[in-house]
Design an enzyme around this catalytic site. Structure first.
Site, PDB file in Angstrom:
ATOM      1  N   HIS A   1      55.437  19.600  -3.570  1.00 50.90           N
ATOM      2  CA  HIS A   1      56.418  18.563  -3.178  1.00 50.90           C
ATOM      3  C   HIS A   1      55.903  17.140  -3.407  1.00 50.90           C
ATOM      4  O   HIS A   1      56.673  16.184  -3.251  1.00 50.90           O
ATOM      5  CB  HIS A   1      56.803  18.703  -1.701  1.00 50.90           C
ATOM      6  CG  HIS A   1      57.535  19.968  -1.390  1.00 50.90           C
ATOM      7  ND1 HIS A   1      58.686  20.349  -2.058  1.00 50.90           N
ATOM      8  CD2 HIS A   1      57.276  20.960  -0.488  1.00 50.90           C
ATOM      9  CE1 HIS A   1      59.105  21.511  -1.570  1.00 50.90           C
ATOM     10  NE2 HIS A   1      58.279  21.900  -0.630  1.00 50.90           N
TER      11      HIS A   1
ATOM     12  N   ASP B   1      58.197  29.522  -4.731  1.00 44.42           N
ATOM     13  CA  ASP B   1      58.315  29.085  -3.338  1.00 44.42           C
ATOM     14  C   ASP B   1      59.807  28.910  -3.012  1.00 44.42           C
ATOM     15  O   ASP B   1      60.603  28.580  -3.894  1.00 44.42           O
ATOM     16  CB  ASP B   1      57.583  27.743  -3.180  1.00 44.42           C
ATOM     17  CG  ASP B   1      57.508  27.268  -1.740  1.00 44.42           C
ATOM     18  OD1 ASP B   1      56.428  27.414  -1.137  1.00 44.42           O
ATOM     19  OD2 ASP B   1      58.513  26.728  -1.230  1.00 44.42           O
TER      20      ASP B   1
ATOM     21  N   HIS C   1      61.308  26.662  -1.471  1.00 40.05           N
ATOM     22  CA  HIS C   1      61.771  25.270  -1.580  1.00 40.05           C
ATOM     23  C   HIS C   1      61.654  24.787  -3.023  1.00 40.05           C
ATOM     24  O   HIS C   1      60.739  25.186  -3.747  1.00 40.05           O
ATOM     25  CB  HIS C   1      60.933  24.359  -0.672  1.00 40.05           C
ATOM     26  CG  HIS C   1      60.974  24.755   0.777  1.00 40.05           C
ATOM     27  ND1 HIS C   1      60.018  25.571   1.352  1.00 40.05           N
ATOM     28  CD2 HIS C   1      61.866  24.441   1.748  1.00 40.05           C
ATOM     29  CE1 HIS C   1      60.325  25.749   2.634  1.00 40.05           C
ATOM     30  NE2 HIS C   1      61.437  25.076   2.898  1.00 40.05           N
TER      31      HIS C   1
ATOM     32  N   ASP D   1      57.340  31.823   1.179  1.00 39.27           N
ATOM     33  CA  ASP D   1      58.305  31.538   2.239  1.00 39.27           C
ATOM     34  C   ASP D   1      59.722  32.018   1.927  1.00 39.27           C
ATOM     35  O   ASP D   1      60.651  31.782   2.709  1.00 39.27           O
ATOM     36  CB  ASP D   1      58.299  30.045   2.626  1.00 39.27           C
ATOM     37  CG  ASP D   1      58.181  29.119   1.434  1.00 39.27           C
ATOM     38  OD1 ASP D   1      58.278  29.593   0.283  1.00 39.27           O
ATOM     39  OD2 ASP D   1      57.990  27.901   1.655  1.00 39.27           O
TER      40      ASP D   1
HETATM   41 ZN   LIG Z   1      58.131  26.227   0.631  1.00 42.41          ZN
END
Ligand SMILES: [Zn+2]
Length: 311
Positions: free
Chosen positions: A125, A162, A164, A246
């Protein structure tokens, strides 16, 4: 040939507030899982510190300076509502960058077949000049650029599974035509980016969105349709996985319903693609995964496949 594990106890010194999902205990659960019977063959190595110039492969000096200046002398400092630093955070983050780069060095030299990097904070991120989402520096993107600038590779695939969106990796590689970047992620979900229309300056970015409650079967179909054919066409010389766990059904931060066998399937597929195009060279670096039991089991299954395919 073998599988290397890069990690370092400095990653225990990056602390977040009580109750924060990106916690020191994540490292402990992974360490315990990979100390179990079945992982004796892992080539265990210390993740080295990266140098400033490594971070500058993707971030400007101003970002590095700001991160260093933000580290508190004691206690915990919030950079935003999600992202924190404690004494030792810069050192921990330098292990993540250095470990992922060392993993690239190890597989490109033929020293090992593949490698897993277990460091924290995660990296995907972190944008060019903005730490966010628990991340300070873009480990996977820096490692990709390291492979090209220092090892002369001209085609690298970075795959972020992931849950996200890998907004930071996308930002760092937006103009990088030598890298094909894939991110699959839940939508809607933080950070809210990662639409299929975001394709990069050279059509080198591929975003795949999954609705909440999407299961492994839907994930597999999407990868078969949208990821593997592009990799077959691009024929990368190295595959780097941004391995977040996740999307597991038990994860508290998202609502996808992947199971351990889905992570096994993905790992086997990428090992097979690496065998076909990359002389088996594959580097996997830890991103998210916040249910400690699911994280430990997912990492164990993922590294188990790396060991099996790397032998
Ligand atoms: Zn994540």
């Amino acid at each position: 040939m073998s599988t290397a594990l890069f990690t370092h106890d400095d990653c225990l010194h990056h602390r977040t507030p009580p109750g924060h999902p990106e916690q020191v205990a994540r490292m402990d659960s992974i360490k315990t899982a990979l100390a179990a019977p079945g992982f004796e063959a892992l080539d265990r190595r210390e993740a080295p510190l990266c140098a400033d110039e490594d971070i500058l492969l993707c971030h400007p000096q101003s970002h590095l300076d700001a991160i260093i200046a933000s580290e508190p002398k004691d206690g915990i400092r919030a950079l935003d509502e999600d992202t924190h630093m404690s004494p030792g955070s810069v050192q921990a983050a330098r292990r993540g960058v250095g470990g992922t780069m060392a993993a690239v060095d190890a597989v490109l030299s033929g020293d090992v077949t593949n490698a897993f990097v277990a460091c924290r904070p995660p990296g995907h991120h972190a944008e060019t000049e903005t730490p966010m989402g628990f991340c300070l520096f873009g480990n996977a993107a820096i490692a990709a650029r390291h492979a090209m600038e220092r090892h002369g590779l001209s085609r690298v695939a970075v795959v972020d599974f992931d849950v996200h969106h890998g907004n930071g990796t996308q930002a760092l590689l937006w103009n990088e035509s030598r890298v094909t970047f894939f991110s699959s992620h839940q939508h809607p979900l933080w950070p809210g980016t990662g639409f299929p229309e975001e394709t990069g300056a050279a059509n080198n970015i591929h975003n795949i969105q999954f609705a909440p409650e999407t299961n492994g079967a839907t994930m597999r179909a999407a990868y078969e349709a949208e990821v593997f054919p592009v990799i077959e066409r691009v024929k990368p010389e190295l595959i780097i996985l941004s391995a977040g766990f996740d999307a597991h059904a038990d994860d508290p931060l998202a609502q996808l319903n992947w199971a351990i066998e889905d992570f096994v399937w993905l790992t086997e597929k990428f090992c097979a693609l690496a065998e076909k195009h990359c002389n088996r060279r594959l580097v996997s670096t830890l991103e998210g995964g916040y249910d400690l039991t699911a994280l430990a089991e997912s990492v164990a299954a993922h590294v188990g496949v790396l060991l099996e395919k790397g032998a």
